[in-house]
Write an enzyme that holds these catalytic residues in place. Structure first.
Site, PDB file in Angstrom:
ATOM      1  N   SER A   1       0.781  -1.209  -0.069  1.00 45.91           N
ATOM      2  CA  SER A   1      -0.007  -0.060  -0.100  1.00 45.91           C
ATOM      3  C   SER A   1       0.843   0.960   0.048  1.00 45.91           C
ATOM      4  CB  SER A   1      -0.850   0.234   1.267  1.00 45.91           C
ATOM      5  OG  SER A   1      -1.712   1.186   1.257  1.00 45.91           O
ATOM      6  N   CYS A   2       0.531   2.220  -0.835  1.00 46.08           N
ATOM      7  CA  CYS A   2       1.378   3.596  -1.057  1.00 46.08           C
ATOM      8  C   CYS A   2       0.843   4.292  -0.143  1.00 46.08           C
ATOM      9  CB  CYS A   2       1.396   3.950  -2.395  1.00 46.08           C
ATOM     10  SG  CYS A   2      -0.284   4.202  -3.266  1.00 46.08           S
ATOM     11  N   GLN A   3      -0.602   4.430   0.468  1.00 43.96           N
ATOM     12  CA  GLN A   3      -1.268   5.561   1.055  1.00 43.96           C
ATOM     13  C   GLN A   3      -0.572   6.138   2.271  1.00 43.96           C
ATOM     14  OE1 GLN A   3      -2.966   3.033  -0.291  1.00 43.96           O
ATOM     15  NE2 GLN A   3      -4.350   4.386  -1.684  1.00 43.96           N
TER      16      GLN A   3
ATOM     17  N   TYR B   1       2.442   6.500   2.605  1.00 44.43           N
ATOM     18  CA  TYR B   1       3.691   7.432   2.308  1.00 44.43           C
ATOM     19  C   TYR B   1       3.364   8.402   1.236  1.00 44.43           C
ATOM     20  CZ  TYR B   1       5.156   2.833   4.326  1.00 44.43           C
ATOM     21  OH  TYR B   1       5.253   1.802   5.030  1.00 44.43           O
ATOM     22  N   THR B   2       2.570   8.364   0.381  1.00 47.28           N
ATOM     23  CA  THR B   2       2.150   9.327  -0.346  1.00 47.28           C
ATOM     24  C   THR B   2       2.218  10.801  -0.081  1.00 47.28           C
ATOM     25  OG1 THR B   2       0.644   9.915  -2.448  1.00 47.28           O
ATOM     26  CG2 THR B   2      -0.420   9.012  -0.520  1.00 47.28           C
TER      27      THR B   2
END
Length: 822
Positions: A77-79, A81-82
């Protein structure tokens, strides 16, 4: 090549598809994701057995041990770190828990049992590189013994019109290493893959758009009036003729800013001017102001268009990826926005595995090579009707037209011939241009043409050039082969002496006939004495080749002699009749070899055929020092070369089942017989049984010499090997028409079966090549057939000066072309 990979956070299978399209051409043995909809879509495309709907934070080393994975592919999941998420909490975010669990617990536990993967690829959002999670990840991997390489890459670097900067980490276990990265760079995040091309042209967005039903698509995906009225000025608007789009996210069509570009279909209008008129009308209270924007024809990209941009589907394709019927439009956009770009990851997987331990390559910096263009003249009786320069000009022109390039793009050339004066190669190529490139003339007896191709291939493979040309031609004298230098002994003299001396060991006794057929007749007799074959088997091979040649318009003989007619023809040796022997011939053939970067830059994915492996071998002492006429004519030389080539291509010892079509050097039918086992197509004592079963023709295990072979289509020495590669290339393109071998692509691997080329010359040298479609091969679009105006794979036509004008260099000589006779 086989790799066992596990896919974590698999989504709709971008990592799976990238692995399949990579040079490994593999598939994950298991995939894990928690998203129920994503798992459903994954199962529809790659099978329900691979995907497991699992909370990854519950996995343990015990769960993974039985998978014996040597590769992990992860897109967590990138959320957390975005930079688009102002409340992103990094490792404190609950969505980071499962990834940290894998790195903190599962991977070390596997390493403690020496069962951790040798290779890893991790993808995440740009911004991850500055997180504490990244620092913890890097420290853990190094503690476990991995070497790593980190990248920030965007699809636009690979010719895709989309800016989507993402973070990638690659890891592998020493002594494996990363090509082009020094120890001093271990903490650097790189902005390109070492060795990758920097000037790949970016394609037009139009190439990724749905090809039909434009009005219906517009109405279905039109940006709603309420969105345009309130937020229209915030959209990133792009044109079909543009070469950029911004990052598409999971919120596409639900959010406006930073969620992805929209399309303006009417390219004749200035976007800013129209919006200015709209805003002015809106400020005056005009309730219908939004109608002003109608003329721009603004719509969202469709899911299928985004799939092409993300490279789940090929440009210009309208099918391929499967959506289950219950998947909503909103879910499709969400799942695509969460996905990786398949093309970028494919390149990274290729780079990750660019090491000599895995591919058993002598040098890791070798680049892949492809035949992108080829051409051939008719092979004709040697009556002095055509000059070598004119035949060479015809073959070269056809090859350049086929590839869609001019001679200016050729960086080096190798020209093969046996009967001609020095620099005959320059004389032939100067009709196409005088560009100052290196031109090397090649002479290697009957393997001359393939030897020229071998050197052209190595020039590209080594990275010295991106495009090389191999040309071969011959203008021969009628009758049996002879020497042009009667004042000195020929280099094949000792081979002739040795085969005559060995005739006392054969049941046929002292033989007769010219030197070449006598040598090969003796070799056939040795096989017959050992394994019980008969002359009728030689006749069956010859008749098979003559039957094949009936469908080949390039062939010198198209008479289709039967077995009885072959047997009743005049005797040339004790074993061979006239129709079992190849004739002398005039003719020319040409192949153009290019790098993968060249293929993609010139949009040749619809016809490029990879030279997966190729070898050139010469004689060893067994040619003279054993009691074997078969060794005299190169049986052992061919076997050694073939074994090395198949090993380099990743075949297991003795494995040949993935070969589907063969062009084999049947200078005499006896040679075809003995080369079946030499090439590993059958057991040593099975060659004649293979003939009886019909496993050398249509409907059998292999189709051998669909062109008619040397016996029927002719044997102009310098052109023969290149002609063989011409025919196999056309088979693998599926352009061969009535000569097409069936079933080449009736296997699970979309690359299909291999094509095999064997070209030998006494004296001696042999070239063996394995060709195959690459994983990125796609049909459709403009190709060599369109550029020539006909299918030159199975239709033989001359070229004209107008054809030459299309491909000649800007630096060409009118004086030279005035002397051309086409």
């Amino acid at each position: 090549m086989h790799v066992r990979g596990i896919e974590f956070y698999s989504g709709i299978g971008g990592l799976h598809l990238a692995l399949r399209q990579s040079r490994l051409a593999g598939s994950p043995v298991k995939a894990f994701d928690w998203d129920q909809t994503a798992c459903q879509v994954y199962a529809a495309n790659y099978g329900a057995k691979t995907i497991s709907r699992t909370d990854i934070s519950t996995l343990s080393a015990v769960d993974l041990l039985c998978l014996h994975a040597d590769l992990w592919l992860l897109s967590p999941s990138c959320q957390p770190y975005t930079v688009l998420n102002p409340s992103a909490r990094g490792e404190a975010d609950p969505r980071a828990k499962s990834f940290l669990h894998l790195i903190d617990h599962v991977l070390p536990d596997l390493a403690a049992q020496d069962s951790h993967p040798r290779y890893m690829l991790i993808e995440n959002v740009a911004g991850f590189q500055d997180s504490t999670t990244r620092r913890y990840l890097v420290n853990t991997l190094r503690r476990l013994g991995y070497v790593i390489a980190e990248f920030l890459l965007s699809p636009v670097q690979f010719g895709i019109p989309n800016s989507r900067l993402r973070y990638y980490l690659l890891a592998k276990i020493p002594p494996l290493r990363f090509y082009g990265i020094q120890e001093s760079d271990i903490d650097r995040v790189h902005d390109k893959i070492p060795g990758a091309r920097l000037d790949i042209p970016v394609h037009l967005l139009r190439e990724y758009m749905d090809p039909a039903l434009a009005d219906e698509i517009f109405l279905r995906h039109k940006v709603p009036d309420r969105i345009l009225s309130k937020w229209g000025r915030l959209f990133d608007i792009v044109l079909p003729s543009g070469r950029r789009s911004c990052c598409f996210t999971r919120g596409y069509t639900q959010l406006v800013e930073r969620a992805g570009s929209i399309l303006q279909l009417n390219e004749g209008l200035d976007t800013t001017e129209v919006f200015d008129k709209f805003l002015e009308a809106q400020s005056r209270g005009n309730e219908d102001a939004v109608r002003i924007l109608d003329q721009l024809r603004l719509r969202y990209f469709t899911p299928s268009e985004l799939l092409r941009i993300f490279r789940f589907e090929e440009p210009e394709s309208s099918q391929g990826f499967v959506w289950p019927l219950n998947i909503s439009l909103k879910s499709k956009y969400r799942l695509i926005g969460n996905s990786v770009n398949v093309e970028v990851v494919r390149h990274l997987i290729d780079y990750l595995f660019n090491d000599e331990d895995y591919f058993n390559m002598p040098k890791s910096q070798f680049q892949r090579t492809f035949i992108v263009g080829c051409g051939c003249t008719a092979f004709i009786k040697p009556r002095g009707l055509r000059t070598t320069e004119d035949m060479g000009l015809e073959a070269g022109t056809k090859a350049l037209l086929d590839a869609g390039i001019t001679y200016d793009e050729v960086e080096t050339a190798f020209v093969g011939y046996c009967y001609g004066d020095s620099t005959s190669g320059q004389r032939a190529l100067y009709g196409l241009g005088m560009t100052g490139i290196p031109i090397t003339n090649v002479n290697n007896n009957c393997s001359t043409g393939s030897t020229a191709l071998f050197h052209a291939n190595n020039a590209v493979k080594s990275g010295l050039v991106d495009c090389a040309l191999a040309l071969g031609f011959e203008r021969m004298a009628p009758g049996s082969l002879g020497t042009n230098f009667p004042d000195r002994p020929p280099p094949t003299l000792l081979f002739n002496k040795r085969t005559v001396a060995l005739e006392e060991t054969l049941s046929s006794g002292t033989n007769f006939g010219p030197g070449a057929p006598r040598m090969f007749g003796n070799a056939g007799q040795e096989y017959m004495d050992k394994f019980g074959a008969e002359v009728k088997h030689l006749a069956m091979i010859a008749a098979k080749n003559h039957a094949h040649s009936v469908k080949n318009p390039y062939s010198q003989f198209r008479s289709g002699w039967t077995v009885d007619q072959v047997l009743q023809a005049p005797k040339i040796t004790a074993q061979l009749t006239k129709f079992m022997c190849s004739p002398t011939s005039d003719g020319a053939a040409c192949c153009i070899v290019a790098s993968e970067d060249f293929v993609h830059a010139h949009r040749l994915e619809n016809q490029a055929i990879e030279i997966v492996a190729q070898g050139l071998e010469t004689d060893e002492p067994v040619a003279y020092d054993t009691q074997s006429p078969m060794e005299v004519v190169g049986y052992g030389m061919s076997k050694r070369c073939a074994d090395k080539v198949f090993k380099a291509a990743g075949f297991a010892d003795g494995q040949r089942d993935l070969v589907g079509v063969v062009e084999l050097h049947d200078c005499f039918s006896a040679n075809e017989l003995i080369m079946y086992p030499a090439l590993g197509l059958c057991a040593p004592d099975e060659a004649h049984k293979m003939v009886e079963r019909g496993d050398n023709t249509y409907g059998g295990k292999y189709v051998v010499n669909p062109s008619g072979g040397l016996e029927a289509k002719g044997h102009p020495l310098g052109a023969t090997g290149l002609g063989m590669h011409f025919y196999i290339t056309m088979q693998l393109r599926e352009w061969a028409g009535p000569m097409q071998a069936p079933g080449l692509f009736d296997i699970a691997d979309k690359r299909g079966k291999y094509g095999l080329v064997h070209n030998i010359g006494i004296g001696g040298a042999v070239v063996v090549s394995l060709l195959r479609r690459p994983e990125f091969y796609k049909t459709g679009g403009s190709d060599g057939k369109a550029r020539l105006g006909y299918n030159h794979a199975h239709e033989c036509r001359p070229v004209t000066l107008a054809d030459v004008d299309k491909v000649k260099s800007k630096k060409s000589s009118k004086f030279v072309l005035q002397h051309a006779k086409l």
